[in-house]
Design a protein around this motif. Structure first.
Motif, PDB file in Angstrom:
ATOM      1  N   GLN A   1      53.250  21.479  38.076  1.00  0.00           N
ATOM      2  CA  GLN A   1      53.155  22.772  37.410  1.00  0.00           C
ATOM      3  C   GLN A   1      54.517  23.242  36.925  1.00  0.00           C
ATOM      4  OE1 GLN A   1      51.292  24.906  40.623  1.00  0.00           O
ATOM      5  NE2 GLN A   1      49.244  24.719  39.742  1.00  0.00           N
ATOM      6  N   LYS A   2      55.535  23.056  37.750  1.00  0.00           N
ATOM      7  CA  LYS A   2      56.885  23.449  37.349  1.00  0.00           C
ATOM      8  C   LYS A   2      57.329  22.669  36.118  1.00  0.00           C
ATOM      9  CE  LYS A   2      61.521  24.223  39.231  1.00  0.00           C
ATOM     10  NZ  LYS A   2      62.392  24.143  40.443  1.00  0.00           N
ATOM     11  N   THR A   3      56.955  21.395  36.078  1.00  0.00           N
ATOM     12  CA  THR A   3      57.302  20.559  34.926  1.00  0.00           C
ATOM     13  C   THR A   3      56.599  21.046  33.670  1.00  0.00           C
ATOM     14  OG1 THR A   3      57.612  18.626  36.355  1.00  0.00           O
ATOM     15  CG2 THR A   3      57.249  18.206  34.012  1.00  0.00           C
ATOM     16  N   PHE A   4      55.313  21.299  33.767  1.00  0.00           N
ATOM     17  CA  PHE A   4      54.534  21.708  32.598  1.00  0.00           C
ATOM     18  C   PHE A   4      54.954  23.073  32.071  1.00  0.00           C
ATOM     19  CE2 PHE A   4      50.576  18.972  33.744  1.00  0.00           C
ATOM     20  CZ  PHE A   4      51.263  17.841  33.338  1.00  0.00           C
ATOM     21  N   HIS A   5      55.452  23.939  32.940  1.00  0.00           N
ATOM     22  CA  HIS A   5      55.852  25.282  32.527  1.00  0.00           C
ATOM     23  C   HIS A   5      57.317  25.352  32.108  1.00  0.00           C
ATOM     24  CE1 HIS A   5      52.281  27.766  33.613  1.00  0.00           C
ATOM     25  NE2 HIS A   5      52.006  26.723  34.382  1.00  0.00           N
ATOM     26  N   ASN A   6      58.047  24.262  32.214  1.00  0.00           N
ATOM     27  CA  ASN A   6      59.461  24.241  31.870  1.00  0.00           C
ATOM     28  C   ASN A   6      59.646  24.325  30.350  1.00  0.00           C
ATOM     29  OD1 ASN A   6      62.033  22.521  31.085  1.00  0.00           O
ATOM     30  ND2 ASN A   6      62.370  23.294  33.151  1.00  0.00           N
ATOM     31  N   LYS A   7      60.403  25.302  29.885  1.00  0.00           N
ATOM     32  CA  LYS A   7      60.575  25.539  28.456  1.00  0.00           C
ATOM     33  C   LYS A   7      61.259  24.368  27.754  1.00  0.00           C
ATOM     34  CE  LYS A   7      58.794  29.670  28.505  1.00  0.00           C
ATOM     35  NZ  LYS A   7      57.481  29.941  27.849  1.00  0.00           N
ATOM     36  N   ALA A   8      62.233  23.760  28.414  1.00  0.00           N
ATOM     37  CA  ALA A   8      62.940  22.637  27.800  1.00  0.00           C
ATOM     38  C   ALA A   8      62.001  21.443  27.609  1.00  0.00           C
ATOM     39  CB  ALA A   8      64.132  22.237  28.664  1.00  0.00           C
ATOM     40  N   ILE A   9      61.198  21.169  28.604  1.00  0.00           N
ATOM     41  CA  ILE A   9      60.257  20.053  28.506  1.00  0.00           C
ATOM     42  C   ILE A   9      59.195  20.340  27.447  1.00  0.00           C
ATOM     43  CG2 ILE A   9      58.455  18.786  29.764  1.00  0.00           C
ATOM     44  CD1 ILE A   9      60.222  18.979  32.233  1.00  0.00           C
ATOM     45  N   GLN A  10      58.748  21.586  27.375  1.00  0.00           N
ATOM     46  CA  GLN A  10      57.795  21.960  26.331  1.00  0.00           C
ATOM     47  C   GLN A  10      58.404  21.730  24.944  1.00  0.00           C
ATOM     48  OE1 GLN A  10      56.817  26.018  27.213  1.00  0.00           O
ATOM     49  NE2 GLN A  10      55.443  25.484  28.909  1.00  0.00           N
TER      50      GLN A  10
ATOM     51  N   ILE B   1      45.848  31.686  31.011  1.00  0.00           N
ATOM     52  CA  ILE B   1      46.100  30.258  30.847  1.00  0.00           C
ATOM     53  C   ILE B   1      45.615  29.500  32.078  1.00  0.00           C
ATOM     54  CG2 ILE B   1      48.056  30.616  29.294  1.00  0.00           C
ATOM     55  CD1 ILE B   1      49.912  30.022  31.651  1.00  0.00           C
ATOM     56  N   GLY B   2      45.049  28.334  31.840  1.00  0.00           N
ATOM     57  CA  GLY B   2      44.621  27.462  32.924  1.00  0.00           C
ATOM     58  C   GLY B   2      45.556  26.273  33.036  1.00  0.00           C
ATOM     59  N   ASN B   3      45.202  25.320  33.846  1.00  0.00           N
ATOM     60  CA  ASN B   3      46.040  24.133  33.972  1.00  0.00           C
ATOM     61  C   ASN B   3      45.835  23.160  32.819  1.00  0.00           C
ATOM     62  OD1 ASN B   3      43.536  24.145  35.609  1.00  0.00           O
ATOM     63  ND2 ASN B   3      43.957  21.964  35.894  1.00  0.00           N
ATOM     64  N   HIS B   4      44.817  23.384  31.980  1.00  0.00           N
ATOM     65  CA  HIS B   4      44.587  22.520  30.823  1.00  0.00           C
ATOM     66  C   HIS B   4      44.984  23.172  29.507  1.00  0.00           C
ATOM     67  CE1 HIS B   4      42.176  19.030  32.447  1.00  0.00           C
ATOM     68  NE2 HIS B   4      42.161  19.849  33.481  1.00  0.00           N
ATOM     69  N   ASP B   5      45.095  24.485  29.463  1.00  0.00           N
ATOM     70  CA  ASP B   5      45.377  25.149  28.180  1.00  0.00           C
ATOM     71  C   ASP B   5      46.494  26.188  28.314  1.00  0.00           C
ATOM     72  OD1 ASP B   5      43.933  27.023  29.638  1.00  0.00           O
ATOM     73  OD2 ASP B   5      42.185  26.999  28.313  1.00  0.00           O
ATOM     74  N   LEU B   6      47.563  25.782  28.946  1.00  0.00           N
ATOM     75  CA  LEU B   6      48.668  26.721  29.193  1.00  0.00           C
ATOM     76  C   LEU B   6      49.683  26.784  28.062  1.00  0.00           C
ATOM     77  CD1 LEU B   6      51.570  25.131  30.328  1.00  0.00           C
ATOM     78  CD2 LEU B   6      49.856  24.390  31.972  1.00  0.00           C
ATOM     79  N   TRP B   7      49.615  25.827  27.111  1.00  0.00           N
ATOM     80  CA  TRP B   7      50.658  25.764  26.087  1.00  0.00           C
ATOM     81  C   TRP B   7      50.263  26.569  24.851  1.00  0.00           C
ATOM     82  CZ3 TRP B   7      49.078  21.121  28.567  1.00  0.00           C
ATOM     83  CH2 TRP B   7      49.986  20.679  29.540  1.00  0.00           C
ATOM     84  N   THR B   8      50.158  27.870  25.011  1.00  0.00           N
ATOM     85  CA  THR B   8      49.919  28.753  23.876  1.00  0.00           C
ATOM     86  C   THR B   8      51.204  29.501  23.560  1.00  0.00           C
ATOM     87  OG1 THR B   8      48.681  30.679  23.097  1.00  0.00           O
ATOM     88  CG2 THR B   8      48.924  30.450  25.492  1.00  0.00           C
ATOM     89  N   PHE B   9      51.621  29.427  22.308  1.00  0.00           N
ATOM     90  CA  PHE B   9      52.930  29.950  21.930  1.00  0.00           C
ATOM     91  C   PHE B   9      52.850  30.983  20.808  1.00  0.00           C
ATOM     92  CE2 PHE B   9      53.740  25.380  23.148  1.00  0.00           C
ATOM     93  CZ  PHE B   9      54.137  25.656  24.448  1.00  0.00           C
ATOM     94  N   GLY B  10      51.732  31.675  20.679  1.00  0.00           N
ATOM     95  CA  GLY B  10      51.664  32.752  19.705  1.00  0.00           C
ATOM     96  C   GLY B  10      50.434  32.760  18.821  1.00  0.00           C
ATOM     97  N   TYR B  11      49.792  31.603  18.658  1.00  0.00           N
ATOM     98  CA  TYR B  11      48.652  31.536  17.741  1.00  0.00           C
ATOM     99  C   TYR B  11      47.499  32.414  18.207  1.00  0.00           C
ATOM    100  CZ  TYR B  11      44.731  29.667  15.055  1.00  0.00           C
ATOM    101  OH  TYR B  11      43.630  29.541  14.249  1.00  0.00           O
ATOM    102  N   LEU B  12      47.111  32.288  19.465  1.00  0.00           N
ATOM    103  CA  LEU B  12      45.975  33.058  19.972  1.00  0.00           C
ATOM    104  C   LEU B  12      46.269  34.558  19.945  1.00  0.00           C
ATOM    105  CD1 LEU B  12      44.878  30.856  23.012  1.00  0.00           C
ATOM    106  CD2 LEU B  12      43.858  30.951  20.729  1.00  0.00           C
ATOM    107  N   GLU B  13      47.533  34.901  20.165  1.00  0.00           N
ATOM    108  CA  GLU B  13      47.916  36.308  20.125  1.00  0.00           C
ATOM    109  C   GLU B  13      47.914  36.856  18.700  1.00  0.00           C
ATOM    110  OE1 GLU B  13      49.439  33.744  21.663  1.00  0.00           O
ATOM    111  OE2 GLU B  13      50.935  34.475  23.100  1.00  0.00           O
ATOM    112  N   LYS B  14      48.590  36.143  17.789  1.00  0.00           N
ATOM    113  CA  LYS B  14      48.804  36.667  16.439  1.00  0.00           C
ATOM    114  C   LYS B  14      47.594  36.486  15.528  1.00  0.00           C
ATOM    115  CE  LYS B  14      53.772  35.756  16.768  1.00  0.00           C
ATOM    116  NZ  LYS B  14      54.909  34.928  16.264  1.00  0.00           N
ATOM    117  N   GLU B  15      46.940  35.336  15.616  1.00  0.00           N
ATOM    118  CA  GLU B  15      45.831  35.053  14.708  1.00  0.00           C
ATOM    119  C   GLU B  15      44.491  35.553  15.244  1.00  0.00           C
ATOM    120  OE1 GLU B  15      46.105  33.815  11.675  1.00  0.00           O
ATOM    121  OE2 GLU B  15      48.273  33.691  11.891  1.00  0.00           O
TER     122      GLU B  15
END
Length: 254
Positions: free
Chosen positions: A140-149, A88-102
């Motif tokens: 970075q801490k904000t973007f990686h926070n699960k609640a904020i996501q 994951i980079g700073n622009h495409d860090l929000w992957t939640f399963g699609y790239l892995e499963k599909e």
């Protein structure tokens, strides 16, 4: 797997979908797809070291519009037995399963240390290691926070995706212009300094491979240790390749 498939390829910073570059986005995607197709006969692994997408956020029943040619090619390569690795980079860090499963990718966070053919590689996009100002670490801490996501996922995709791409464009034009993607010298490159500091603790690492900086660099440190910046797929169309004996930083023939 066929024994001829022995090469490992490293690519970063395509920023597909970006609205900040003059270069036609579809042309860049087609170049990348054509390149991936050209290496499928000899690649055992392909490492995407971050910011392949300029903005990426997955909902439970929604994936970002666009890049279907690249995603299709990735799925084809994965189905053929080529191992795909996505940092994951700073622009495409929000992957939640699609790239892995599909697609069948393996997803990595800040970094990974891997051993190939008796050589040890430190692999990272480069935004989450080394010196970072407090403002960057806070963001970075904000973007990686699960609640904020989770809260962001409640926004309708038409709004959240439009905002994400506009934010990415603004960030690129104001802070990370192509003019800033210049080599600053060995003493001023924070990733080079990070590599030197890391070697003091673990001298067994042979290669540090980074994206993020949009600079092509292959720098020899002490004892034949090397720091490599992969460049980008915006105007350099560069990539790294390990053939089992040597590492090379190359550019796509135009």
């Amino acid at each position: 797997m066929n024994s001829i498939k022995c090469k490992r390829y490293f690519i970063s910073d395509a920023h597909l979908g970006s609205q900040a570059f003059a270069y036609n986005d579809r042309e860049r995607e087609l170049k990348l797809v054509k390149f991936l197709d050209s290496i499928k006969a000899e690649a055992s692994d392909i490492y995407f070291l971050g910011d392949i997408f300029d903005f990426w956020y997955e909902y439970n029943h929604y994936v970002p519009k666009g890049c279907v040619r690249l995603l299709g090619k990735m799925a084809e390569l994965s189905d053929s037995g080529i191992r795909l690795h996505f940092f994951i980079g700073n622009h495409d860090l929000w992957t939640f399963g699609y790239l892995e499963k599909e697609i069948g990718m393996k997803i990595y966070g800040a970094y990974s240390i891997e051993e190939f053919d008796g050589k040890k590689f430190f692999l990272s996009h480069g935004d989450m290691v080394g010196y970072r100002p407090f403002s960057v670490r806070l963001m970075q801490k904000t973007f990686h926070n699960k609640a904020i996501q989770w809260l962001y996922s409640l926004i309708h995709p038409s709004i959240s995706m439009a905002f994400g791409f506009r934010w990415s464009k603004s960030n690129r034009l104001t802070k990370h212009t192509q003019e800033s993607a210049q080599y600053l010298g060995e003493e001023n490159e924070y990733l080079v300094q990070f590599a030197k500091d890391t070697l003091k603790q673990d001298s067994s690492i042979d290669f540090f491979i980074f994206g993020h900086r949009h600079v092509m660099l292959d720098l020899m440190l002490r004892d034949k240790k090397r720091v490599v910046y992969l460049g980008d797929w915006i105007d350099k169309f560069s990539y790294g390749v390990w053939d089992g004996k040597e590492f090379r930083l190359e550019c796509l023939e135009q």
